[in-house]
Design an enzyme around this catalytic site. Sequence first.
Site, PDB file in Angstrom:
ATOM      1  N   SER A  83       2.188  -3.818  -0.406  1.00  0.00           N
ATOM      2  CA  SER A  83       3.369  -3.195   0.195  1.00  0.00           C
ATOM      3  C   SER A  83       4.439  -2.837  -0.827  1.00  0.00           C
ATOM      4  O   SER A  83       5.512  -2.376  -0.451  1.00  0.00           O
ATOM      5  CB  SER A  83       3.964  -4.151   1.237  1.00  0.00           C
ATOM      6  N   THR A 185       7.994  -5.327   2.117  1.00  0.00           N
ATOM      7  CA  THR A 185       8.982  -4.931   1.098  1.00  0.00           C
ATOM      8  C   THR A 185       9.627  -6.142   0.440  1.00  0.00           C
ATOM      9  O   THR A 185       9.931  -7.114   1.130  1.00  0.00           O
ATOM     10  CB  THR A 185      10.090  -4.128   1.805  1.00  0.00           C
ATOM     11  N   THR A 203       9.552  -0.908  -2.574  1.00  0.00           N
ATOM     12  CA  THR A 203       8.503  -0.872  -1.558  1.00  0.00           C
ATOM     13  C   THR A 203       7.608   0.348  -1.710  1.00  0.00           C
ATOM     14  O   THR A 203       8.028   1.363  -2.292  1.00  0.00           O
ATOM     15  CB  THR A 203       9.144  -0.822  -0.151  1.00  0.00           C
ATOM     16  N   ARG A 213       7.738  10.920   4.005  1.00  0.00           N
ATOM     17  CA  ARG A 213       8.623   9.978   4.701  1.00  0.00           C
ATOM     18  C   ARG A 213       9.307   9.034   3.694  1.00  0.00           C
ATOM     19  O   ARG A 213       8.686   8.494   2.797  1.00  0.00           O
ATOM     20  CB  ARG A 213       7.799   9.171   5.706  1.00  0.00           C
ATOM     21  N   THR A 236      13.976  -5.746   5.449  1.00  0.00           N
ATOM     22  CA  THR A 236      12.556  -5.450   5.430  1.00  0.00           C
ATOM     23  C   THR A 236      12.139  -5.084   6.851  1.00  0.00           C
ATOM     24  O   THR A 236      12.824  -5.415   7.805  1.00  0.00           O
ATOM     25  CB  THR A 236      11.757  -6.662   4.910  1.00  0.00           C
ATOM     26  N   GLY A 237      11.001  -4.407   6.950  1.00  0.00           N
ATOM     27  CA  GLY A 237      10.533  -4.011   8.276  1.00  0.00           C
ATOM     28  C   GLY A 237      10.652  -2.511   8.471  1.00  0.00           C
ATOM     29  O   GLY A 237      10.732  -1.755   7.505  1.00  0.00           O
TER      30      GLY A 237
END
Length: 324
Positions: A83, A185, A203, A213, A236-237
């Site tokens: 990641s 991340t 990330t 993106r 993160t996420g």
Amino acid sequence: MISKRKFLKYSFLGTATALAAPPVTAMARHHTKRGNKPIVVSTWNHGGPANEAAWQVLAEGGRALDAVEAGARVPEADPQVTSVGYGGLPDRDGVVTLDACIMDEKQNCGSVAFLQGIKHPISVARKVMEETPHVMLVGEGAQRFAVEQGFEIENLLTPKAEAAWREWKRESHYQPVINIENHDTIGILALDQDGNLSGACTTSGAAFKMHGRVGDSPIIGAGLYVDNEVGAATATGMGELMIKTVGCHQVVELMRHGYTPEEACREAVERIARKLGDYKKFQVGFLALDKAGNYGAHCIHPGFNYAVRDSKGTQMTDSKSKLG
Ligand code: SD4
């Protein structure tokens, strides 16, 4: 007598409550003694080795900025971390595109997004901060700048990541997975012996994202924010949720008004929940560190953890969550 800090906190809570924000006065606190420095905190299990690299800098009296860069470079170089950096999962077209940003104690910041072929985007972000009049470079321009600065172009798509992409392509079904392999991340925040704060975030972004993106991680205020008067936050996420709410800036501003790091992270999650109807489909985790070395986190779903390194040693902590 109510202290000035408490007064600010409760008057701010009054305003927030009037705006339908639930008060967060009764929360458990991860409060350490004032002046817990140096200290470094970072997201997920891969935060452990990252913190160790950062700690080497901090323990020798080094600058928080150098510490967070050194820490972020560890998962960036690790092909097993799918990641971040080298070994990161590619986008839908099989291309590894990287996002990163860094911020120091003087409000300087640098960022790269949609960067390809460079193993250490965090160091390119630092070069943007220090060597250009700009904050953010993207795509081909960011890569060209990196090469001018001496970075090498490399193939970052490992056989493991390519195999995962080929497997994904069989169905090409894009559904963000919560807590992918329990790591994600890296956001890393440090407070050095001089009491200065810095942060870094790096990330490969959401796995199998659309080509082009960009998530929250290179966006100052969304995936990272540092204010040396107050504290620092990272996230993160699913980055779209942090961008929509400018999450990390919000966490720092809440700390300015007296929230503890954990309370501030919780309120940022609550605000996402109040405003974004489909938030349950996604994971978001915030991690914050204040000027005194207090830290805390909060997330939507259980499973987000973070690593802490200070003079007492290393510890992994599971974040509290809104759901589950
Ligand atoms: C992003 N926040 O690009 C980053 C990466 C991540 O789950 O944490 N993905 O949205």
